[in-house]
Design a protein around this motif. Structure first.
Motif, PDB file in Angstrom:
ATOM      1  N   ARG A 164      69.525  31.363  21.082  1.00 27.73           N
ATOM      2  CA  ARG A 164      69.294  31.880  19.742  1.00 27.73           C
ATOM      3  C   ARG A 164      69.299  33.420  19.717  1.00 27.73           C
ATOM      4  O   ARG A 164      69.328  34.057  20.698  1.00 27.73           O
ATOM      5  CB  ARG A 164      67.764  31.239  19.083  1.00 27.73           C
ATOM      6  N   THR A 165      69.333  33.868  18.359  1.00 26.33           N
ATOM      7  CA  THR A 165      69.319  35.282  18.548  1.00 26.33           C
ATOM      8  C   THR A 165      67.886  35.888  18.249  1.00 26.33           C
ATOM      9  O   THR A 165      67.012  35.465  17.591  1.00 26.33           O
ATOM     10  CB  THR A 165      69.870  35.774  16.960  1.00 26.33           C
ATOM     11  N   VAL A 166      67.785  37.063  18.986  1.00 24.28           N
ATOM     12  CA  VAL A 166      66.821  38.144  18.792  1.00 24.28           C
ATOM     13  C   VAL A 166      67.250  39.394  18.570  1.00 24.28           C
ATOM     14  O   VAL A 166      68.242  39.759  18.975  1.00 24.28           O
ATOM     15  CB  VAL A 166      65.776  37.751  20.085  1.00 24.28           C
ATOM     16  N   LEU A 167      66.151  40.314  18.275  1.00 25.39           N
ATOM     17  CA  LEU A 167      66.463  41.574  18.342  1.00 25.39           C
ATOM     18  C   LEU A 167      65.949  42.581  19.333  1.00 25.39           C
ATOM     19  O   LEU A 167      65.035  42.466  19.751  1.00 25.39           O
ATOM     20  CB  LEU A 167      65.890  42.153  16.971  1.00 25.39           C
ATOM     21  N   PHE A 210      60.715  41.126  21.192  1.00 24.86           N
ATOM     22  CA  PHE A 210      59.386  40.636  20.925  1.00 24.86           C
ATOM     23  C   PHE A 210      59.611  39.213  20.097  1.00 24.86           C
ATOM     24  O   PHE A 210      60.506  38.789  19.461  1.00 24.86           O
ATOM     25  CB  PHE A 210      58.677  41.687  19.795  1.00 24.86           C
ATOM     26  N   THR A 211      58.500  38.525  20.538  1.00 23.46           N
ATOM     27  CA  THR A 211      58.722  36.945  19.933  1.00 23.46           C
ATOM     28  C   THR A 211      57.162  36.394  20.069  1.00 23.46           C
ATOM     29  O   THR A 211      56.115  36.989  20.470  1.00 23.46           O
ATOM     30  CB  THR A 211      59.648  36.428  20.640  1.00 23.46           C
ATOM     31  N   SER A 218      56.650  30.006  21.525  1.00 18.71           N
ATOM     32  CA  SER A 218      57.691  29.193  20.907  1.00 18.71           C
ATOM     33  C   SER A 218      58.371  28.706  21.978  1.00 18.71           C
ATOM     34  O   SER A 218      57.911  28.829  23.181  1.00 18.71           O
ATOM     35  CB  SER A 218      58.547  30.358  20.177  1.00 18.71           C
ATOM     36  N   ILE A 219      59.584  28.001  21.651  1.00 15.08           N
ATOM     37  CA  ILE A 219      60.299  26.994  22.503  1.00 15.08           C
ATOM     38  C   ILE A 219      60.847  28.364  23.846  1.00 15.08           C
ATOM     39  O   ILE A 219      60.495  27.949  24.699  1.00 15.08           O
ATOM     40  CB  ILE A 219      61.536  26.616  21.868  1.00 15.08           C
TER      41      ILE A 219
HETATM   42  C1  FMN Z   1      69.528  38.362  13.350  1.00 20.20           C
HETATM   43  C2  FMN Z   1      68.384  37.593  13.804  1.00 20.20           C
HETATM   44  C3  FMN Z   1      67.286  38.296  14.656  1.00 20.20           C
HETATM   45  C4  FMN Z   1      66.256  37.524  14.954  1.00 20.20           C
HETATM   46  N1  FMN Z   1      65.426  38.211  15.575  1.00 20.20           N
HETATM   47  C5  FMN Z   1      64.313  37.692  16.040  1.00 20.20           C
HETATM   48  C6  FMN Z   1      63.414  38.381  17.066  1.00 20.20           C
HETATM   49  O1  FMN Z   1      63.444  39.643  17.417  1.00 20.20           O
HETATM   50  N2  FMN Z   1      62.144  37.617  17.636  1.00 20.20           N
HETATM   51  C7  FMN Z   1      62.141  36.235  17.463  1.00 20.20           C
HETATM   52  O2  FMN Z   1      61.186  35.556  17.639  1.00 20.20           O
HETATM   53  N3  FMN Z   1      62.943  35.657  16.624  1.00 20.20           N
HETATM   54  C8  FMN Z   1      64.251  36.056  16.002  1.00 20.20           C
HETATM   55  N4  FMN Z   1      65.061  35.550  15.173  1.00 20.20           N
HETATM   56  C9  FMN Z   1      64.649  34.172  15.039  1.00 20.20           C
HETATM   57  C10 FMN Z   1      65.464  33.311  16.335  1.00 20.20           C
HETATM   58  O3  FMN Z   1      66.658  33.167  16.470  1.00 20.20           O
HETATM   59  C11 FMN Z   1      64.854  31.714  16.603  1.00 20.20           C
HETATM   60  O4  FMN Z   1      64.977  31.097  15.154  1.00 20.20           O
HETATM   61  C12 FMN Z   1      63.260  31.966  16.699  1.00 20.20           C
HETATM   62  O5  FMN Z   1      62.727  32.883  17.521  1.00 20.20           O
HETATM   63  C13 FMN Z   1      62.877  30.487  17.230  1.00 20.20           C
HETATM   64  O6  FMN Z   1      63.365  30.472  18.562  1.00 20.20           O
HETATM   65  P1  FMN Z   1      63.002  29.387  19.402  1.00 20.20           P
HETATM   66  O7  FMN Z   1      62.490  28.068  18.783  1.00 20.20           O
HETATM   67  O8  FMN Z   1      64.000  29.025  20.287  1.00 20.20           O
HETATM   68  O9  FMN Z   1      61.760  30.080  20.427  1.00 20.20           O
HETATM   69  C14 FMN Z   1      66.146  36.163  14.982  1.00 20.20           C
HETATM   70  C15 FMN Z   1      67.135  35.711  14.343  1.00 20.20           C
HETATM   71  C16 FMN Z   1      68.395  36.235  13.493  1.00 20.20           C
HETATM   72  C17 FMN Z   1      69.406  35.465  12.933  1.00 20.20           C
END
Ligand code: FMN
Length: 213
Positions: A61-64, A76-77, A81-82
């Motif tokens: 998945r994408t994070v920043l 940060f998250t 979460s998964i």
């Molecule tokens: C451009 C973009 C940036 C994102 N940034 C974050 C982030 O910094 N932290 C976060 O927890 N989720 C972020 N997300 C959402 C994650 O991709 C993801 O849907 C969410 O963290 C749940 O993931 P998991 O169920 O695999 O733990 C972002 C998604 C996108 C498309």
């Protein structure tokens, strides 16, 4: 309309010469991140994070990216979460920075660890209030019956913290990915791309090699 599945993009002639790559891959990463930003790559700090579950099954998945320091790459998250649960159980992680617009990618493999609570507090305090409320309202990655239920939770949290600062939820915070491998990929013509890979040596320094495309 052209078929996106049969497109062949010519990645051009911009080389990644050995002489131009900095000795410290984190410094080289900073340079490329600045190039991506200057080139108006959309969300240049977006990175695809891969984790593995207890059965060895990977997910991405994408994070920043929010900071780079000598330890590594911070984001940060929600720790419940998964991805959060998987990283706490098995810290093996991989990152991809997919800078397609400038024909570059950076690949990272490393080990994740939670950052100090004080650092998570500090970062949480800088977030917009709406994001702070959302962090309380959402049990990230858990099923919910409807959008309406989520919005109702937001209203309840807004009422709970009305007139006061929103504290960081206990299960929300940062991870740092401490890299043991960092690869810089520069697209070149005819698929003869440049790949320069850094691998952490036992001495703590970095070994550097060029990989075939
Ligand atoms: C451009 C973009 C940036 C994102 N940034 C974050 C982030 O910094 N932290 C976060 O927890 N989720 C972020 N997300 C959402 C994650 O991709 C993801 O849907 C969410 O963290 C749940 O993931 P998991 O169920 O695999 O733990 C972002 C998604 C996108 C498309």
């Amino acid at each position: 309309m052209s078929d996106p599945l049969s497109q062949h993009t010519d990645y051009g002639q911009l080389p990644l010469n050995d002489a131009d790559v900095l000795d410290d891959p984190l410094e080289q990463f900073r340079l490329w991140l600045a190039n991506a930003t200057d080139s108006h790559v959309s969300e240049p700090n977006a990175m695809v994070l891969s984790t593995v579950d207890a059965e060895g099954s990977p997910s991405s998945r994408t994070v920043l990216l929010r900071a780079i320091d000598t330890a590594g790459f911070e984001f940060f998250t929600n720790y419940s979460s998964i991805k959060g649960r998987e990283l706490l159980a098995n810290p093996a992680a991989a990152l991809v920075f997919p800078w397609y617009a400038i024909h570059r990618q950076v690949l990272v493999q490393g080990t994740a660890r939670p950052v100090a609570a004080a650092l998570s507090d500090q970062y949480f305090a800088t977030r917009p209030r709406g994001s702070q409320i959302a962090a309380h309202a959402s049990e990230q990655s858990q099923p919910i019956a409807s959008r309406a239920l989520l919005e109702q939770r937001v209203t309840e949290i807004e009422e709970e913290f009305e007139g006061s600062d929103v504290p960081r939820p206990d299960d929300w915070g940062g991870f740092v990915i401490e890299p043991h491998t960092i690869e810089f990929w520069q697209g070149r013509s005819s698929r003869l791309h440049d790949r320069v890979r850094f691998v952490r040596a036992a001495s703590g320094g970095w070994e550097r090699m060029r990989l075939q495309p």
